[in-house]
Scaffold this motif. Structure first.
Motif, PDB file in Angstrom:
ATOM      1  N   UNK A 105      -3.958 121.230 -11.972  1.00  0.00           N
ATOM      2  CA  UNK A 105      -5.150 121.731 -11.303  1.00  0.00           C
ATOM      3  C   UNK A 105      -5.608 123.097 -11.797  1.00  0.00           C
ATOM      4  N   UNK A 106      -4.705 123.978 -12.128  1.00  0.00           N
ATOM      5  CA  UNK A 106      -5.091 125.321 -12.540  1.00  0.00           C
ATOM      6  C   UNK A 106      -5.929 125.324 -13.815  1.00  0.00           C
ATOM      7  N   UNK A 107      -5.750 124.331 -14.656  1.00  0.00           N
ATOM      8  CA  UNK A 107      -6.412 124.345 -15.950  1.00  0.00           C
ATOM      9  C   UNK A 107      -7.463 123.266 -16.128  1.00  0.00           C
ATOM     10  N   UNK A 108      -7.570 122.363 -15.199  1.00  0.00           N
ATOM     11  CA  UNK A 108      -8.516 121.254 -15.355  1.00  0.00           C
ATOM     12  C   UNK A 108      -9.913 121.638 -14.894  1.00  0.00           C
ATOM     13  N   UNK A 109     -10.906 121.290 -15.687  1.00  0.00           N
ATOM     14  CA  UNK A 109     -12.272 121.434 -15.187  1.00  0.00           C
ATOM     15  C   UNK A 109     -12.426 120.534 -13.964  1.00  0.00           C
ATOM     16  N   UNK A 110     -13.362 120.873 -13.110  1.00  0.00           N
ATOM     17  CA  UNK A 110     -13.526 120.155 -11.843  1.00  0.00           C
ATOM     18  C   UNK A 110     -13.701 118.653 -12.031  1.00  0.00           C
ATOM     19  N   UNK A 111     -14.530 118.244 -13.015  1.00  0.00           N
ATOM     20  CA  UNK A 111     -14.748 116.811 -13.177  1.00  0.00           C
ATOM     21  C   UNK A 111     -13.500 116.087 -13.664  1.00  0.00           C
ATOM     22  N   UNK A 112     -12.673 116.745 -14.479  1.00  0.00           N
ATOM     23  CA  UNK A 112     -11.418 116.129 -14.908  1.00  0.00           C
ATOM     24  C   UNK A 112     -10.456 116.015 -13.737  1.00  0.00           C
ATOM     25  N   UNK A 113     -10.410 117.040 -12.897  1.00  0.00           N
ATOM     26  CA  UNK A 113      -9.539 116.979 -11.729  1.00  0.00           C
ATOM     27  C   UNK A 113      -9.959 115.830 -10.821  1.00  0.00           C
ATOM     28  N   UNK A 114     -11.263 115.616 -10.688  1.00  0.00           N
ATOM     29  CA  UNK A 114     -11.746 114.487  -9.890  1.00  0.00           C
ATOM     30  C   UNK A 114     -11.292 113.165 -10.493  1.00  0.00           C
ATOM     31  N   UNK A 115     -11.336 113.062 -11.810  1.00  0.00           N
ATOM     32  CA  UNK A 115     -10.885 111.855 -12.487  1.00  0.00           C
ATOM     33  C   UNK A 115      -9.385 111.637 -12.279  1.00  0.00           C
ATOM     34  N   UNK A 116      -8.604 112.700 -12.429  1.00  0.00           N
ATOM     35  CA  UNK A 116      -7.154 112.614 -12.215  1.00  0.00           C
ATOM     36  C   UNK A 116      -6.866 112.125 -10.797  1.00  0.00           C
ATOM     37  N   UNK A 117      -7.542 112.695  -9.829  1.00  0.00           N
ATOM     38  CA  UNK A 117      -7.350 112.319  -8.427  1.00  0.00           C
ATOM     39  C   UNK A 117      -7.729 110.863  -8.196  1.00  0.00           C
ATOM     40  N   UNK A 118      -8.833 110.432  -8.785  1.00  0.00           N
ATOM     41  CA  UNK A 118      -9.269 109.049  -8.645  1.00  0.00           C
ATOM     42  C   UNK A 118      -8.270 108.085  -9.285  1.00  0.00           C
ATOM     43  N   UNK A 119      -7.839 108.376 -10.507  1.00  0.00           N
ATOM     44  CA  UNK A 119      -6.884 107.509 -11.195  1.00  0.00           C
ATOM     45  C   UNK A 119      -5.570 107.420 -10.437  1.00  0.00           C
ATOM     46  N   UNK A 120      -5.102 108.557  -9.970  1.00  0.00           N
ATOM     47  CA  UNK A 120      -3.854 108.583  -9.201  1.00  0.00           C
ATOM     48  C   UNK A 120      -3.983 107.702  -7.963  1.00  0.00           C
ATOM     49  N   UNK A 121      -5.037 107.890  -7.204  1.00  0.00           N
ATOM     50  CA  UNK A 121      -5.246 107.103  -5.986  1.00  0.00           C
ATOM     51  C   UNK A 121      -5.361 105.619  -6.262  1.00  0.00           C
ATOM     52  N   UNK A 122      -6.106 105.274  -7.301  1.00  0.00           N
ATOM     53  CA  UNK A 122      -6.270 103.869  -7.679  1.00  0.00           C
ATOM     54  C   UNK A 122      -4.928 103.244  -8.038  1.00  0.00           C
ATOM     55  N   UNK A 123      -4.159 103.938  -8.842  1.00  0.00           N
ATOM     56  CA  UNK A 123      -2.902 103.367  -9.332  1.00  0.00           C
ATOM     57  C   UNK A 123      -1.798 103.375  -8.278  1.00  0.00           C
ATOM     58  N   UNK A 124      -1.788 104.352  -7.391  1.00  0.00           N
ATOM     59  CA  UNK A 124      -0.838 104.320  -6.274  1.00  0.00           C
ATOM     60  C   UNK A 124      -1.154 103.125  -5.381  1.00  0.00           C
ATOM     61  N   UNK A 125      -2.435 102.923  -5.082  1.00  0.00           N
ATOM     62  CA  UNK A 125      -2.837 101.804  -4.229  1.00  0.00           C
ATOM     63  C   UNK A 125      -2.527 100.465  -4.893  1.00  0.00           C
TER      64      UNK A 125
END
Length: 135
Positions: free
Chosen positions: A17-37
């Motif tokens: 999070x400290x180094x990710x641009x906001x849109x990349x962080x959103x993508x990371x969060x989305x991918x994580x949520x999708x794959x956990x589910x």
């Protein structure tokens, strides 16, 4: 120390999070949520892998990693990690650290696509545990 996350490729070493641009962080969060589910992997297991810096042999974790790679088009249907696609998706500032590891590890093959993804990322973690972190 800068840590990197798998989202592999973003696939492979994206900064946290400290180094990710906001849109990349959103993508990371989305991918994580999708794959956990999709896989049912335990959040506690992901935390444990990050804390212990050891890839744990767990079928849901293996498929979580495959899911991340599939979502980022870094693995074929038969479980072959695409080294070039993975490297191509890395931000320039990460390529210097990550590319040699990705090339050295190549595409490990397991009994199934989930295991192949896991074995490949196990190699990444073992090659440089100080900068590897699951998302």
């Amino acid at each position: 120390m800068v840590k990197y996350s798998i989202i592999f490729a973003l696939c492979l070493y994206l900064p946290t999070v400290l180094c990710l641009p906001e849109e990349m962080q959103e993508l990371v969060t989305m991918l994580h949520g999708t794959c956990v589910a999709e896989t049912g992997v335990s959040e506690d297991l992901i935390v444990r892998v990050n804390k212990e810096k050891k890839m744990i042999d767990d079928d849901k974790l293996k498929c979580y990693i495959k899911c991340l790679l599939t979502q980022t088009a870094c693995i074929s249907d038969d479980g072959v990690v695409d080294v070039e696609a993975t490297i191509a998706l890395l931000p320039d500032e990460m390529r210097k650290v990550s590319e040699p590891i990705i090339r050295k590890c190549g595409a490990k093959m397991g009994a199934n696509p989930c295991e192949s993804a896991w074995l490949t990322h196990k190699c990444y973690m073992e090659s440089n545990p100080d900068v590897y972190e699951l998302i």
